[in-house]
Design an enzyme around this catalytic site. Sequence first.
Site, short mmCIF file in Angstrom:
data_model
loop_
_atom_site.label_atom_id
_atom_site.label_comp_id
_atom_site.label_asym_id
_atom_site.label_seq_id
_atom_site.Cartn_x
_atom_site.Cartn_y
_atom_site.Cartn_z
N THR A 1 0.89 -1.18 0.17
CA THR A 1 -0.13 0.03 0.06
C THR A 1 0.81 1.17 0.07
O THR A 1 2.03 1.17 0.60
CB THR A 1 -0.92 -0.01 1.20
OG1 THR A 1 -0.20 -0.06 2.28
CG2 THR A 1 -2.01 -0.99 1.05
N VAL B 1 0.94 4.49 1.43
CA VAL B 1 1.22 5.45 2.56
C VAL B 1 2.30 4.43 3.23
O VAL B 1 3.41 4.89 3.90
CB VAL B 1 0.16 5.79 3.20
CG1 VAL B 1 0.57 6.49 4.54
CG2 VAL B 1 -0.78 6.50 2.41
N CYS B 2 1.86 3.12 3.59
CA CYS B 2 2.69 2.57 4.43
C CYS B 2 4.40 2.24 3.60
O CYS B 2 5.16 2.26 4.31
CB CYS B 2 2.22 0.95 4.40
SG CYS B 2 0.69 0.96 5.10
N THR B 3 4.28 2.08 2.73
CA THR B 3 5.58 2.12 1.61
C THR B 3 6.43 3.28 2.17
O THR B 3 7.56 3.13 2.29
CB THR B 3 5.33 1.68 0.33
OG1 THR B 3 4.52 0.95 0.02
CG2 THR B 3 6.84 1.68 -0.64
N LEU C 1 7.59 3.06 5.94
CA LEU C 1 8.98 2.11 6.25
C LEU C 1 10.02 2.43 5.48
O LEU C 1 11.10 2.38 6.43
CB LEU C 1 8.32 0.85 5.78
CG LEU C 1 7.12 0.33 6.72
CD1 LEU C 1 6.33 -0.84 5.88
CD2 LEU C 1 7.40 -0.44 7.93
#
Length: 212
Positions: free
Chosen positions: A43, A45-47, A50
């Site tokens: 996804t 935003v998560c990328t 992290l």
Amino acid sequence: MAALRLGDTAPNFTAKTTEGEIMFHEWLGDKWGVLFSHPADFTPVCTTELGMVSKLKDEFDKRNVKVIGLSVDPLDSHMKWINDINETQNTIMNFPMIADDNRYVSSLYDMIHPNADNSFTVRSVFVVGPDKKIKLTLTYPASTGRDFFEILRAIDSLQLTSNYSVATPVNWKDGDDCIIVNSISNEEAVKKFPKGFKEVKPYLRVTPQPNK
Ligand code: BEZ
């Protein structure tokens, strides 16, 4: 299970991660910890989150903080996604991610908020002290990426309180003046804060940041 609150012991658990199986408390050792959940693998935003946490590794290390991510996707999915994170965020992932496909940890930490989304975790953050107590929590919705500079700033404040009995005022940044906590008397403050302090009001006493 009741939601976790500040001062509670961070529940211990064993989990599969991208760096092998861990027992949380043992993995933390005597360090501070940041446990943060993100909704799902692959996804956008998560990328970005992290990738940023990877880039900030030195900043967490400087503060004696270990960082660990979590989502409810399985390990093989995490492993594939890490290649994308490294490629698109120009980094090499350097901290573990929990594969919580049985939702054990996310349930323990109340990271799934069914009225937001029944299947994925929200963006939770738990900062844990060396005493394994929860020092700070944050909850963001899936659509709002977190500001990890703010998390570092908050950790600086927590560590100042823990080491020097000071609090930090509104919009405080590293190097700004701090506030002497009210449990310290003026007599103690004279000894404890050799740089001096200003008593604006009996309940508002300001001192230069002690560790600068
Ligand atoms: C994201 O990380 O981009 C995301 C994940 C779940 C819902 C919305 C956005």
